[in-house]
Motif scaffolding. Sequence first.
Motif, PDB file in Angstrom:
ATOM      1  N   ARG A  10      20.501  23.653 -49.812  1.00 12.37           N
ATOM      2  CA  ARG A  10      20.515  22.438 -48.771  1.00 12.37           C
ATOM      3  C   ARG A  10      21.793  22.578 -47.864  1.00 12.37           C
ATOM      4  O   ARG A  10      21.981  22.423 -46.647  1.00 12.37           O
ATOM      5  CB  ARG A  10      20.453  21.043 -49.411  1.00 12.37           C
ATOM      6  CG  ARG A  10      20.544  19.856 -48.198  1.00 12.37           C
ATOM      7  CD  ARG A  10      19.426  20.210 -47.219  1.00 12.37           C
ATOM      8  NE  ARG A  10      18.068  20.016 -47.758  1.00 12.37           N
ATOM      9  CZ  ARG A  10      17.145  20.177 -46.721  1.00 12.37           C
ATOM     10  NH1 ARG A  10      17.164  20.717 -45.655  1.00 12.37           N
ATOM     11  NH2 ARG A  10      15.915  20.199 -47.461  1.00 12.37           N
ATOM     12  N   GLU A  33      13.153  12.445 -54.862  1.00 16.73           N
ATOM     13  CA  GLU A  33      13.189  13.124 -53.768  1.00 16.73           C
ATOM     14  C   GLU A  33      11.911  12.715 -52.995  1.00 16.73           C
ATOM     15  O   GLU A  33      11.527  12.988 -51.880  1.00 16.73           O
ATOM     16  CB  GLU A  33      12.413  14.623 -54.383  1.00 16.73           C
ATOM     17  CG  GLU A  33      13.678  15.361 -55.261  1.00 16.73           C
ATOM     18  CD  GLU A  33      14.954  15.527 -54.499  1.00 16.73           C
ATOM     19  OE1 GLU A  33      15.014  16.378 -53.727  1.00 16.73           O
ATOM     20  OE2 GLU A  33      15.788  14.451 -54.573  1.00 16.73           O
ATOM     21  N   GLN A  63      16.607  13.608 -46.818  1.00 18.90           N
ATOM     22  CA  GLN A  63      16.798  14.955 -46.856  1.00 18.90           C
ATOM     23  C   GLN A  63      16.893  15.605 -48.219  1.00 18.90           C
ATOM     24  O   GLN A  63      17.864  15.963 -48.530  1.00 18.90           O
ATOM     25  CB  GLN A  63      17.883  15.458 -45.766  1.00 18.90           C
ATOM     26  CG  GLN A  63      17.721  15.169 -44.360  1.00 18.90           C
ATOM     27  CD  GLN A  63      18.903  15.765 -43.505  1.00 18.90           C
ATOM     28  OE1 GLN A  63      19.984  15.683 -44.048  1.00 18.90           O
ATOM     29  NE2 GLN A  63      18.382  16.364 -42.459  1.00 18.90           N
ATOM     30  N   PRO A  98      12.367  19.362 -51.395  1.00 18.88           N
ATOM     31  CA  PRO A  98      11.263  18.746 -50.627  1.00 18.88           C
ATOM     32  C   PRO A  98       9.874  18.976 -51.445  1.00 18.88           C
ATOM     33  O   PRO A  98       9.512  20.081 -51.556  1.00 18.88           O
ATOM     34  CB  PRO A  98      11.137  19.685 -49.328  1.00 18.88           C
ATOM     35  CG  PRO A  98      12.507  20.137 -49.209  1.00 18.88           C
ATOM     36  CD  PRO A  98      13.256  20.530 -50.513  1.00 18.88           C
ATOM     37  N   SER A 124       6.906  18.738 -50.484  1.00 21.75           N
ATOM     38  CA  SER A 124       6.044  19.253 -49.570  1.00 21.75           C
ATOM     39  C   SER A 124       5.861  20.873 -49.795  1.00 21.75           C
ATOM     40  O   SER A 124       4.766  21.417 -49.724  1.00 21.75           O
ATOM     41  CB  SER A 124       6.402  19.063 -48.237  1.00 21.75           C
ATOM     42  OG  SER A 124       7.598  19.769 -47.628  1.00 21.75           O
ATOM     43  N   ASP A 165      13.155  25.204 -43.482  1.00 20.52           N
ATOM     44  CA  ASP A 165      12.837  25.239 -44.936  1.00 20.52           C
ATOM     45  C   ASP A 165      13.268  26.332 -45.758  1.00 20.52           C
ATOM     46  O   ASP A 165      13.228  26.248 -47.029  1.00 20.52           O
ATOM     47  CB  ASP A 165      11.715  24.652 -45.125  1.00 20.52           C
ATOM     48  CG  ASP A 165      11.230  23.053 -44.994  1.00 20.52           C
ATOM     49  OD1 ASP A 165      12.294  22.362 -44.887  1.00 20.52           O
ATOM     50  OD2 ASP A 165       9.964  22.739 -44.681  1.00 20.52           O
TER      51      ASP A 165
END
Length: 439
Positions: free
Chosen positions: A56, A235, A240, A244, A246, A377
């Motif tokens: 990150r 999370e 942020q 992630p 996703s 990402d």
Amino acid sequence: MAIILVGYFMVILDNSIVITGLPHIRAELGLSTGTLAWVQDAYLLTFGGLLLLGARAGDILGRRRMFVAGLGLFTLASVAVGLAPTGSTLVAARALQGVGAAVLAPSTLALLTASFPEGPERTRATAAYGAVAGIGASVGLVVGGLLADLVSWRAGFLVNLPIGIVMLIAGLRVLPETPRSPGRFDIAGALLATAGPAALVYGFVRAGDDGWAAPVPLASIGLGAVLLLGLVAVERTARQPVMPLSLFKNRERVGAYAARMLFIGAMMGFFLLTSQYLQDERGFSALAAGLAFFPMTVVNFVVAIAVPRLQQRTSGPLLLVVGLVLATAGMGWLAAIDATTSYALGVALPMALIGAGQGLAFGPLTASGIAGVRTSDAGAASGIVNSVHQLGGALGMSLVLAVSSTYPAAMLAGTVLLGAALLAATVLVLPTATRPTGP
């Protein structure tokens, strides 16, 4: 590309270069078995746990900037490891080295992802990156044994100083900076991602000594599970997140993460215990033990460099499954070893199978781990790939040590882990295979 690969090679090399030198470290510093295990685990846990935060940081602050910062810290920590006067200092320096690696490693894969568009170019690049992961681990064993016997176990870490200086200069001159993006750091997520696996590893290590029903191992393993559940909860709501959720919606990526964690867990146990078996039970020197891995290293190298050409004729997921089949067969072969088995038949040949499997698997594992990821990402995705690699190594190695009292039993446990990796790849990754697109 060369700078990215050399930077990653340094990180992977230090995963294994210490393994063949562990008997020398134990003798020189007078370490207990538990402290000796933490020489490796301290590195793997800080590396794997902080990788997500390091990834990150690359997204927010710029990936070249974090590559240089991580390389600098990793190089200085390597010098501290090489000069460590006591076991506690050595473990602390190894943990600091893991922090540097946690910043450096995701920057390398993120730079690769951002620099090579999805398609044949990225396929070749990720194949080379995956080859470094497999070859670096094997070469580290040979180099570690060579230096431990002929010079000192410390030399394997001190050599990072001149390499690191050259790489810092080259990185500043050649690597392009990626755009900085606004954002914040998910400190809570990073701490939970480190503390959860650390508690699990501590529980596994204590279970090997105290038994699985003892209160300390049970409490530690339970705490680790709670912390990991807390990580998922954090999370889900973080603005942020370092991880992630996703990214876990893609079937191929989830299969690649699971297979990678199980695969490297089996391999770290294999590397550590095979080196000790050859030295403690077969009377090999550290140098001879390192050279004993040569059949695996050569086959791994030959197969890994052939993967880009093979992917022009077939799919990466199919190569992954074939690789895991070979590695599982090789590990199962080692589980049948006894005192009368020759090195050539009982060690070298199954090592060659494992090397072929590793050479085939790592490139496709890396490609599937970042498949379909948006550029924004890339850092987080690369962080997860590297995080499951390192945490899988620490968790798998400690689990194999905890459930095994003999070398054949440990190899049987490794075979079970590889079988589970094969199942994950077959069920989740293989159905996503597409026809090769050619060069």
